[in-house]
Enzyme design. Sequence first.
Site, short mmCIF file in Angstrom:
data_model
loop_
_atom_site.label_atom_id
_atom_site.label_comp_id
_atom_site.label_asym_id
_atom_site.label_seq_id
_atom_site.Cartn_x
_atom_site.Cartn_y
_atom_site.Cartn_z
N ASP A 45 0.87 -1.18 0.00
CA ASP A 45 0.00 0.00 0.00
C ASP A 45 0.90 1.22 0.00
OD1 ASP A 45 -2.92 0.99 0.47
OD2 ASP A 45 -1.68 2.15 1.88
N LEU A 46 0.60 2.16 -0.92
CA LEU A 46 1.45 3.34 -1.02
C LEU A 46 1.19 4.27 0.16
CD1 LEU A 46 1.22 4.16 -4.84
CD2 LEU A 46 2.87 2.73 -3.63
N ASP A 67 -4.39 2.63 -4.69
CA ASP A 67 -2.93 2.59 -4.50
C ASP A 67 -2.47 1.28 -3.87
OD1 ASP A 67 -4.09 2.97 -2.08
OD2 ASP A 67 -2.72 4.54 -1.41
#
Length: 553
Positions: free
Chosen positions: A412-413, A455
């Site tokens: 996960d960004l 994301d």
Amino acid sequence: MPLSWDYRLRSDVTYWLGALFNTDLFTMSFKWKWLLTTFVAQLLLGGIFTTIQFIHMGKLAEQDLLRIQESFQSELTKAHLTNNSHSLNALSSIVRDFYLRHKPAAVWVNEGSEMPYAMGDVPDDLTEAASPLLSIFDLPNTGQQLKVLFDENEVYRSRNDMLFYLAGVFLLSALACSMILLGLSNTLSARLEDLRSKAMELQSGKIQSRIEVTGRDEISCLGAAFNSMAQAIELQMKAMEESHARSVSEKNRLDMLLSSLASGVAYLDEHFNLLYLNKALAKMLKIETLNPESAKLETLLIQAGVVREQRIRLKDLVTDYFGNHEMPVELNFTDGRVLQFRFAVYNDKIQGAHAVLIVDDVSIRKNVEDLRNEVERDPLTGVLNRRGFDMTLEARLSRLLPGETLGLMFLDLDGFKAVNDTLGHKAGDQILKTSATLLKGATRNVDHVARLGGDEFAIIVARCNIQLLKNIAERIIESFACDKLLVRVRQNHGLTVSCSIGAAMHPLHGHSIQQLLEISDEQMYQAKKAGKNCYRIAGVFLEPLTTDTEVKV
């Protein structure tokens, strides 16, 4: 100055030895060597025996001479005791009788420098007379000596007669023995020559050569052994010819079968040299003439037009694929074709590792797959979408071999929402594309990167272990910290984009897809709680990572 006798002797010996070694004495046949050796041995033994007898008979002659001297001395003593004096007349009677009985060379009486009495040939120089042959007797008259010089021929007559007799006996014996051996050796050498000629015929390829065996002697046994060996060789040669004929027939049938196949087939050694290929593969690789002993697979594929971007995969194919040949490998060519390579590897104790290569043209199927990729891939980033991820994960798990592992990573960004809100969706899309590129760069060709939505990303890691998961996670975090676009966003806008990673492995942490998804997702949230920009792997304790990294661009 004339040469000395010793020097002439040495010169003659040197000459004859040189002449002996320069002749063909040491290259003559075995028969003549045998005869010469026997003749020389006979003469040598005869010479030794004759010499011993010569010395012995000489000593016996000297002993007889000593007894004669003692007998004559006794006669002189008796005559003196009877007459109390020796007159020349009385002496001459005794000496004349001795002279007639023993035939000495000379008998004389010395009185000073005069010789009042003499019989026979008195030598002028008495110093040359041999001491055993000269006897001196003292007479009662003062100053008188009776001297007797015995004849050497008479004294050593028996010895000399024995010498000629033995020499003749041994010479005749040597000649007779040589004649007998000559007859035997002619018969023996003829049989040996026949054996040699048959052996040469066998060596030249006439395997039907045999020797006629008559008798039970050693040469007959040798001939029987030769016949047995020749028969065994003949049978072996026939068996080899039959085996070769069968091999040629099998090879022709195999060539016909392989030539009729649509798939390309090649036979490779452990160094990836092509030992054989069929017509279909030659057509696929556009090969007109080929020397299999010097043709390497990598060289042929480059000449056939493998696209430059896949040269790394080609290098992997021809270096370590003997150990990782479970899955086919596909290579794109500049003319648009896609060829699939499959290996069947086996190890031979004598020839080492070998492989059968099967090549199929999958261009049509690849076009179908490209259409499917449009459905299964994310159009923005080019990686798998959620549908493609689910299908790929399910397919990989279903094809796992016993003992094979599979890793799953959730990402996960961190800070993406701030970039999207601050710089807009266009900048956000660029960040997503960059992130997908960084993830693919940190993984291998056999791994799969997917964007699950927003994301969130995922990675399917093939044939992995805990250390490989750590290495991939650390490369991802490092690549996000060093990427030029992300560094500019951080420096120009104060916005930091990183990622939090969670990972699990089949079958260590779970056997089903649902278990792996839940565990990986949970580990990702553990990384978020640990401060973001880090990774967590199920069941592995990790030290906190330092995230403050300054990168100069």
